[in-house]
Design an enzyme around this catalytic site. Structure first.
Site, PDB file in Angstrom:
ATOM      1  N   GLY A 138       0.806  -1.216   0.000  1.00  0.00           N
ATOM      2  CA  GLY A 138       0.000   0.000   0.000  1.00  0.00           C
ATOM      3  C   GLY A 138       0.836   1.261   0.000  1.00  0.00           C
ATOM      4  NE  ARG A 177       4.198   8.219  -8.509  1.00  0.00           N
ATOM      5  CZ  ARG A 177       4.656   7.258  -7.690  1.00  0.00           C
ATOM      6  NH1 ARG A 177       5.926   6.921  -7.726  1.00  0.00           N
ATOM      7  NH2 ARG A 177       3.858   6.662  -6.840  1.00  0.00           N
ATOM      8  CG  ASP A 236       5.035  -3.629  -4.961  1.00  0.00           C
ATOM      9  OD1 ASP A 236       5.605  -4.721  -5.122  1.00  0.00           O
ATOM     10  OD2 ASP A 236       5.597  -2.648  -4.460  1.00  0.00           O
ATOM     11  N   GLY A 281       7.202   7.320   6.245  1.00  0.00           N
ATOM     12  CA  GLY A 281       6.268   8.085   5.443  1.00  0.00           C
ATOM     13  C   GLY A 281       6.870   9.247   4.689  1.00  0.00           C
ATOM     14  NE  ARG A 283       0.958   1.531  -6.679  1.00  0.00           N
ATOM     15  CZ  ARG A 283       2.164   2.088  -6.610  1.00  0.00           C
ATOM     16  NH1 ARG A 283       3.233   1.363  -6.841  1.00  0.00           N
ATOM     17  NH2 ARG A 283       2.293   3.357  -6.310  1.00  0.00           N
TER      18      ARG A 283
END
Length: 488
Positions: free
Chosen positions: A84, A170, A245, A120, A177
């Site tokens: 994730g 981005r 992923d 993170g 995915r």
């Protein structure tokens, strides 16, 4: 911007809604005006005025719907379970100026429920590398994510050392995915039908015209992936971490980590320092693409009308699509017609590069100095540099090959051959040394080199005055191309 926030309307098991965690004192790193215009970002005064605060997580526009996606994956061939968005958030979905869906994804946005052991955050060096690489691949006409821009901050992040925290916005046609289907199959199998419908309707609407829309969708993903990897091989790009992923359902390059562009040609080159077995070496990428799709496809057998035979038919075009796209591209790089004699010469050429560890990008471009020397003085110099690196024995091989090559080039109109070579062999790619010089300067608060490299890569097929000799210099033949860390 034309917002189309559809992912947030899916089952809430698929994501976690949350705002980004603000960075301390974010400052502008670089802004991609081309991407901003494509998105319609430049038409919104609020977005333009506050872009640094938005990327720094300090301000969330009212039309944004930030969420962290859940997905799973196979990493280095092993099932890794739930993964994730551990440091990124899907901030918004929009339609660009061409009416195509685009995701705005903020990388470095802070902890999420999927962060596992991570913090993170993202650091400046990896942020700059991804920013420049997405830009480079896009300008090379290779399907890829790009970025709106990045910021640096006073937030301190620990990797091998304490570094400056950064964030990148981005932009990709999708952030779904192969690992999304893997997560659903393991943790929410009842959602597979709904999610497959969403993927088709959002990204492959043309498949609805098929008698078998799901099979058409799966086949399209297979074919797009094959073409993307063929483009990687042609340009000498190695992704470095082709986990399930990290592969998009749209066949767009996603999740840059330990990537690299080939310099001295070595098909067995491993550019990820954590890839101890060479699973993701440059020469293995086509096979790994097939492996990943072969892992992904069986999950769809849960859906009505999808049998093992159906999946076999969906996967079957992978090899032929890859080979056709790669072989046609290789012939264009050499200015040759796509036929068996041309391919024999092409593979002899690659063997010559490999046996002598010649620079991949420079050597292909140097052939213009052989085909049309009077019009290509820069390429003539490249050719001289290339041939002086050859041993006496290798020079004889080169002479024999070049005579047969020039005879073969004459089968196409010379203008077509030259145009194919100019438009398929870049002068500039993002060499690791280029990226590192930009990073070193940026870590001192100086972003001029990032901007120069950005402008250089905006026109990779044209010789530019802003270039330096270092931009096209290959490492010494006896110096291995440096591997890149996954740490980012």
């Amino acid at each position: 911007m034309r917002y189309q926030n559809t992912y947030v309307n899916l089952d809430t098991r698929l994501y976690h809604e949350q705002p980004p965690t603000p960075l301390d004192a974010p400052r502008a790193g670089h802004f991609n005006a081309q991407v901003a215009q494509q998105l319609g970002w430049t038409d919104n005064e609020d977005l333009m005025t506050n872009w640094v605060e938005i990327l720094g997580g300090q301000y969330v526009p009212s039309d944004f719907k930030p969420l962290a996606m859940a997905y799973a994956g196979h990493q280095f061939g092993q099932w890794a379970g739930q993964l994730g968005d551990g440091r990124g958030l899907l901030m918004a979905q929009v339609l660009d100026s061409n009416g195509q869906p685009q995701d705005l994804h903020l990388k470095g946005a802070g902890l999420t429920p999927y962060s596992r052991m991570g913090d993170g955050r993202a650091v400046l060096r990896s942020t700059i590398r991804e920013y420049l690489c997405g830009h480079a691949l896009t300008q090379l006409d290779i399907s890829s994510s790009n970025a709106l821009g990045f910021v640096v901050s006073d937030t301190r992040v620990r990797r091998e050392r304490i570094e400056a925290g950064a964030a990148l916005m981005r932009v990709a046609d999708s952030h779904i995915r192969l690992g999304h289907a893997e997560w659903i199959a393991s943790f929410a199998p009842d959602l597979l039908g709904e999610f497959t419908d969403y993927m088709i309707d959002t990204y492959y609407p043309e498949c609805r015209d098929s008698d078998a829309p799901i099979a058409a969708f799966l086949t399209s993903v297979v074919e797009r992936t094959a073409r993307m990897i063929a483009d990687w091989q042609l340009i000498g790009f190695a992704h470095g971490v082709m986990n399930t992923d990290n592969l998009s359902i749209t066949g767009s390059t996603l999740d840059f980590g330990p990537f690299g562009f080939m310099e001295r040609f070595n098909p067995a080159w491993i550019n990820n320092h954590s890839d101890h077995t060479g699973r993701y070496a440059y020469q293995n990428q086509p096979a790994i693409g097939h492996w990943n799709l072969n892992v992904w496809l069986p999950h769809f057998m849960r859906l009505q009308g999808i049998s093992r035979e159906t999946l076999s038919e969906c996967l079957a075009p992978y090899e032929s699509t890859f080979m056709q796209h790669y072989q046609q591209g290789l012939c264009r790089k050499l200015g040759l017609p796509h036929q068996s004699d041309s391919l024999s010469l092409a593979f002899e050429w690659l063997t010559l590069l490999e046996d002598n560890l010649l620079d991949y990008t420079n050597s292909f471009r140097a052939l213009l100095g052989l085909v049309a020397p009077n019009d290509h003085p820069y390429e003539q110099k490249l050719l001289t540099t290339m041939t002086t690196e050859l041993s006496l024995e290798a020079q004889q091989v080169w002479q024999d090959w070049s005579i047969r090559y020039l005879a073969q080039v004459e089968q196409l109109p010379i203008e077509q051959a030259i145009n194919d070579m100019r438009t398929n062999n870049p002068v500039y790619v993002l060499r690791n040394s280029m990226a590192q010089r930009a990073i070193t300067a940026a870590e001192q608060g100086q972003f001029e080199e990032v901007d120069r490299v950005y402008r250089l890569l905006a026109n990779p097929y044209h010789i530019q005055e802003i270039a330096t000799d270092l931009d096209t210099s290959a490492p010494a033949p006896n110096v291995p191309q440096m591997p890149i860390s996954c740490s980012s």
